[in-house]
Design a protein around this motif. Structure first.
Motif, PDB file in Angstrom:
ATOM      1  N   HIS A  31      13.691   8.579  -2.554  1.00 34.25           N
ATOM      2  CA  HIS A  31      12.982   8.657  -3.835  1.00 34.25           C
ATOM      3  C   HIS A  31      11.538   9.037  -3.570  1.00 34.25           C
ATOM      4  CE1 HIS A  31      13.319   4.523  -2.393  1.00 34.25           C
ATOM      5  NE2 HIS A  31      12.086   4.347  -2.825  1.00 34.25           N
ATOM      6  N   LYS A  39      17.264  -0.670  10.068  1.00 37.45           N
ATOM      7  CA  LYS A  39      17.541  -1.049   8.673  1.00 37.45           C
ATOM      8  C   LYS A  39      18.925  -1.693   8.536  1.00 37.45           C
ATOM      9  CE  LYS A  39      13.839  -0.035   6.248  1.00 37.45           C
ATOM     10  NZ  LYS A  39      13.166  -0.949   5.335  1.00 37.45           N
ATOM     11  N   LEU A  91       9.096  -4.576   1.286  1.00 34.24           N
ATOM     12  CA  LEU A  91       9.029  -3.108   1.324  1.00 34.24           C
ATOM     13  C   LEU A  91       8.289  -2.616   2.568  1.00 34.24           C
ATOM     14  CD1 LEU A  91       8.083  -2.398  -2.416  1.00 34.24           C
ATOM     15  CD2 LEU A  91      10.290  -2.972  -1.421  1.00 34.24           C
ATOM     16  N   ASP A 145       0.599  -9.044   8.708  1.00 35.09           N
ATOM     17  CA  ASP A 145       1.483  -8.092   9.379  1.00 35.09           C
ATOM     18  C   ASP A 145       2.869  -8.741   9.448  1.00 35.09           C
ATOM     19  OD1 ASP A 145       0.953  -5.606  11.639  1.00 35.09           O
ATOM     20  OD2 ASP A 145       2.853  -6.698  11.735  1.00 35.09           O
ATOM     21  N   LEU A 146       3.896  -7.916   9.301  1.00 37.56           N
ATOM     22  CA  LEU A 146       5.259  -8.459   9.324  1.00 37.56           C
ATOM     23  C   LEU A 146       5.612  -9.094  10.665  1.00 37.56           C
ATOM     24  CD1 LEU A 146       7.203  -5.771   7.289  1.00 37.56           C
ATOM     25  CD2 LEU A 146       7.231  -8.234   6.847  1.00 37.56           C
ATOM     26  N   SER A 162       8.586   3.480   8.206  1.00 33.87           N
ATOM     27  CA  SER A 162       9.621   4.129   7.387  1.00 33.87           C
ATOM     28  C   SER A 162       9.844   5.602   7.721  1.00 33.87           C
ATOM     29  CB  SER A 162       9.250   3.991   5.908  1.00 33.87           C
ATOM     30  OG  SER A 162       8.171   4.856   5.595  1.00 33.87           O
ATOM     31  N   ARG A 215      -2.070  -4.374   5.760  1.00 32.18           N
ATOM     32  CA  ARG A 215      -2.460  -4.292   7.177  1.00 32.18           C
ATOM     33  C   ARG A 215      -3.907  -3.872   7.281  1.00 32.18           C
ATOM     34  NH1 ARG A 215       1.424  -0.850  10.855  1.00 32.18           N
ATOM     35  NH2 ARG A 215       1.171   0.744   9.249  1.00 32.18           N
ATOM     36  N   ALA A 234       7.514  -1.469   6.202  1.00 24.26           N
ATOM     37  CA  ALA A 234       8.361  -0.905   7.263  1.00 24.26           C
ATOM     38  C   ALA A 234       7.654   0.242   7.959  1.00 24.26           C
ATOM     39  CB  ALA A 234       9.672  -0.373   6.678  1.00 24.26           C
ATOM     40  N   TYR A 253      15.261   4.218  13.234  1.00 22.99           N
ATOM     41  CA  TYR A 253      14.924   3.693  11.901  1.00 22.99           C
ATOM     42  C   TYR A 253      16.181   3.162  11.211  1.00 22.99           C
ATOM     43  CZ  TYR A 253      13.972   3.666   6.890  1.00 22.99           C
ATOM     44  OH  TYR A 253      13.882   3.288   5.572  1.00 22.99           O
ATOM     45  N   THR A 255       0.817  -1.221   0.000  1.00 23.23           N
ATOM     46  CA  THR A 255       0.000   0.000   0.000  1.00 23.23           C
ATOM     47  C   THR A 255       0.852   1.272   0.000  1.00 23.23           C
ATOM     48  OG1 THR A 255      -0.099  -0.052   2.410  1.00 23.23           O
ATOM     49  CG2 THR A 255      -1.918  -1.099   1.239  1.00 23.23           C
ATOM     50  N   GLY A 256       2.149   1.131   0.178  1.00 24.03           N
ATOM     51  CA  GLY A 256       3.028   2.304   0.270  1.00 24.03           C
ATOM     52  C   GLY A 256       3.367   2.869  -1.104  1.00 24.03           C
ATOM     53  N   GLN A 257       4.193   3.902  -1.092  1.00 27.49           N
ATOM     54  CA  GLN A 257       4.614   4.519  -2.365  1.00 27.49           C
ATOM     55  C   GLN A 257       5.238   3.481  -3.293  1.00 27.49           C
ATOM     56  OE1 GLN A 257       7.230   8.326  -3.197  1.00 27.49           O
ATOM     57  NE2 GLN A 257       8.614   6.656  -2.735  1.00 27.49           N
ATOM     58  N   ASP A 258       6.297   2.827  -2.815  1.00 29.35           N
ATOM     59  CA  ASP A 258       7.045   1.910  -3.685  1.00 29.35           C
ATOM     60  C   ASP A 258       6.233   0.663  -4.013  1.00 29.35           C
ATOM     61  OD1 ASP A 258       8.998   3.749  -3.217  1.00 29.35           O
ATOM     62  OD2 ASP A 258      10.457   2.357  -2.368  1.00 29.35           O
TER      63      ASP A 258
HETATM   64  P1  NAP Z   1       5.876   3.780   2.819  1.00 27.63           P
HETATM   65  O1  NAP Z   1       5.141   4.538   1.769  1.00 27.63           O
HETATM   66  O2  NAP Z   1       5.977   4.317   4.193  1.00 27.63           O
HETATM   67  O3  NAP Z   1       5.219   2.313   2.890  1.00 27.63           O
HETATM   68  C1  NAP Z   1       5.473   1.446   3.958  1.00 27.63           C
HETATM   69  C2  NAP Z   1       4.594   0.242   3.807  1.00 27.63           C
HETATM   70  O4  NAP Z   1       4.854  -0.660   4.883  1.00 27.63           O
HETATM   71  C3  NAP Z   1       3.085   0.545   3.850  1.00 27.63           C
HETATM   72  O5  NAP Z   1       2.436  -0.267   2.912  1.00 27.63           O
HETATM   73  C4  NAP Z   1       2.710   0.131   5.268  1.00 27.63           C
HETATM   74  O6  NAP Z   1       1.352  -0.237   5.408  1.00 27.63           O
HETATM   75  C5  NAP Z   1       3.607  -1.090   5.417  1.00 27.63           C
HETATM   76  N1  NAP Z   1       3.773  -1.527   6.800  1.00 27.63           N
HETATM   77  C6  NAP Z   1       4.058  -0.773   7.879  1.00 27.63           C
HETATM   78  N2  NAP Z   1       4.083  -1.521   8.983  1.00 27.63           N
HETATM   79  C7  NAP Z   1       3.808  -2.798   8.607  1.00 27.63           C
HETATM   80  C8  NAP Z   1       3.671  -4.038   9.304  1.00 27.63           C
HETATM   81  N3  NAP Z   1       3.805  -4.109  10.624  1.00 27.63           N
HETATM   82  N4  NAP Z   1       3.373  -5.134   8.583  1.00 27.63           N
HETATM   83  C9  NAP Z   1       3.206  -5.080   7.249  1.00 27.63           C
HETATM   84  N5  NAP Z   1       3.316  -3.929   6.531  1.00 27.63           N
HETATM   85  C10 NAP Z   1       3.607  -2.801   7.212  1.00 27.63           C
HETATM   86  O7  NAP Z   1       7.366   3.462   2.335  1.00 27.63           O
HETATM   87  P2  NAP Z   1       8.026   3.625   0.867  1.00 27.63           P
HETATM   88  O8  NAP Z   1       8.505   5.022   0.725  1.00 27.63           O
HETATM   89  O9  NAP Z   1       7.147   3.020  -0.135  1.00 27.63           O
HETATM   90  O10 NAP Z   1       9.341   2.736   1.063  1.00 27.63           O
HETATM   91  C11 NAP Z   1       9.297   1.326   0.856  1.00 27.63           C
HETATM   92  C12 NAP Z   1      10.409   0.669   1.661  1.00 27.63           C
HETATM   93  O11 NAP Z   1      11.667   1.184   1.261  1.00 27.63           O
HETATM   94  C13 NAP Z   1      10.337   0.873   3.163  1.00 27.63           C
HETATM   95  O12 NAP Z   1      10.832  -0.297   3.774  1.00 27.63           O
HETATM   96  C14 NAP Z   1      11.287   2.024   3.426  1.00 27.63           C
HETATM   97  O13 NAP Z   1      11.790   1.956   4.736  1.00 27.63           O
HETATM   98  C15 NAP Z   1      12.344   1.740   2.392  1.00 27.63           C
HETATM   99  N6  NAP Z   1      13.057   2.885   1.836  1.00 27.63           N
HETATM  100  C16 NAP Z   1      12.376   3.953   1.359  1.00 27.63           C
HETATM  101  C17 NAP Z   1      13.071   4.985   0.777  1.00 27.63           C
HETATM  102  C18 NAP Z   1      12.359   6.179   0.189  1.00 27.63           C
HETATM  103  O14 NAP Z   1      13.032   7.178  -0.067  1.00 27.63           O
HETATM  104  N7  NAP Z   1      11.072   6.091  -0.087  1.00 27.63           N
HETATM  105  C19 NAP Z   1      14.466   4.908   0.665  1.00 27.63           C
HETATM  106  C20 NAP Z   1      15.116   3.781   1.145  1.00 27.63           C
HETATM  107  C21 NAP Z   1      14.419   2.756   1.716  1.00 27.63           C
HETATM  108  P3  NAP Z   1       0.206   0.849   5.784  1.00 27.63           P
HETATM  109  O15 NAP Z   1      -0.241   1.439   4.484  1.00 27.63           O
HETATM  110  O16 NAP Z   1      -0.822   0.020   6.455  1.00 27.63           O
HETATM  111  O17 NAP Z   1       0.843   1.851   6.690  1.00 27.63           O
END
Ligand code: NAP
Ligand code: F7E
Length: 325
Positions: free
Chosen positions: A186, A160, A87, A65-66, A91, A36, A89, A156, A13-16
């Protein structure tokens, strides 16, 4: 007829997760996402994927859930994915200072449980771990590359680092095809609302439309290497198509300050930023990551990956995304 390759995405459901879902559907995959339970709508980012009308045909959403070990194991045993993208987290770096235990549980224990479930139920699956440039923290060298030592500066980032090493360890101990993508920041119009780029883009759009007059921010001096999220999920996929598992830095190789982002965003709507931006000390972090700059030459050489969307274009896309919302 050969079967469609199957992928499991945590954090769908997140951005990536949402961009990766679209990319994998485009490439003929059957996509399974871990979702979730939420009291409010958390499927916003998945609307374009859901609009394809393939739910329960080529796109499947599973509650989970993770932190739920048996649930992860059962799911992986049932779907037997060829690729697993972790993905999911907590985050939000700033929030991790307030929620260090929850952040550790989800990012560290959660990653470990998922890797264990893969090892037990689908050891042939290829595993992607969403590692982060935040691991470099108080940087030991510039630009940062795969060999740069880590110095995490937040709960955080520390979580990681653990996920990173668990991934390497699973590869080295049990022969899992497990890769770390060390992705620098990103962004996109689907970026979480608390992250600085989305907050600025939305603030600028609101000011341009006369809904508010000010945008309140913390540290304007921090520098980040900001890229465009849809291009970064392509790199994730490419890592899992290689002959051998490995770890890769994904970045643009260009750094800008938060102030540069603010200036460029206000320029899109033709307003002077100094008239609208207020600073609030409370938005500063207990420990800051001052400057990140990535060197993605290994990804270029081994994955044939290179970013095309540059800073000004990224800022424009984000502000326009808010103006059109
Ligand atoms: P995001 O938009 O915050 O998405 C995080 C996702 O994790 C959401 O779908 C969230 O679900 C889910 N989540 C949170 N807690 C969880 C749990 N307990 N069990 C299962 N799912 C859970 O993050 P993103 O920007 O897409 O990034 C994707 C990943 O890359 C993350 O791991 C982040 O830490 C890592 N990352 C991101 C960046 C960046 O710049 N974007 C850079 C490096 C690494 P809900 O929708 O329910 O909250
Ligand atoms: O902060 C400064 C803040 O929250 C960037 C996550 O995806 O990328 C992200 O982490 C900078 C920091 O992202 C505000 O102090 C100023 O220096 O947008 P951010 P982040 O902390 O870099 C990495 C790669 C990840 O892995 C993470 O998951 O901007 N800043 N004023 C502010 N930041 C926020 N959020 N809000 C402000 O008002």
């Amino acid at each position: 007829m050969s079967e469609a390759p199957r992928a499991l995405i945590t954090g769908v459901t997140g951005q990536d997760g949402s961009y990766l879902t679209e990319l994998l559907l485009d490439r003929g995959y059957e996509v399974h996402g871990l979702v979730r339970r939420s009291a409010t709508d958390n499927l916003q980012n998945l609307r374009p994927a859901l609009a394809r009308g393939v739910l329960n045909e080529r796109l499947f959403l599973h509650f989970g859930d993770l932190r739920e070990a048996l649930g992860l194991h059962r799911l992986i045993q049932r779907i037997r994915p060829r690729e697993v993208y972790n993905l999911g987290a907590q985050s939000d770096v700033a929030l991790s200072f307030e929620l260090p235990a929850v952040t550790t549980e989800i990012n560290t224990v959660g990653t470990t449980l998922l890797l264990e479930a893969v090892r037990e139920a689908a050891p042939q699956a290829r595993f992607y771990q969403a590692s982060s440039s935040e691991m470099f923290g108080r940087v030991r060298e510039t630009p940062q590359r795969e060999t740069t030592p880590f110095y995490p500066r937040s709960p955080y980032a520390a979580s990681k680092v653990h996920g990173y090493w668990m991934t390497v360890n699973m590869r080295e101990s049990w022969g899992l095809f497990a890769c770390n993508g060390i992705l620098f920041n990103h962004e996109s119009p689907r970026r979480g609302e608390r992250f600085v780029t989305r907050k600025i883009a939305r603030g600028v759009a609101d000011i341009a439309r006369g809904r508010t007059k000010t945008l309140t921010l913390g540290n304007l001096d921090a520098r980040r290497d900001w890229g465009y999220a849809p291009e970064y999920v392509e790199a994730m996929w490419r890592m899992l198509q290689c002959a051998e598992p490995d770890d890769y830095v994904i970045a643009t190789g260009e750094a800008h300050s938060v102030r540069d982002f603010v200036e460029a965003a206000f320029a899109v709507v033709g307003l002077p930023w100094q008239d609208h931006v207020r600073l609030d000390e409370r938005l500063r972090r207990p420990a800051e990551v001052d400057a990140l700059l990535g060197d993605a030459s290994k990804a270029k050489e081994k994955l044939g990956w290179a970013p095309t969307v540059r800073f000004e274009e990224l800022v424009r896309r984000m502000v326009e995304g808010e103006l059109n919302a």
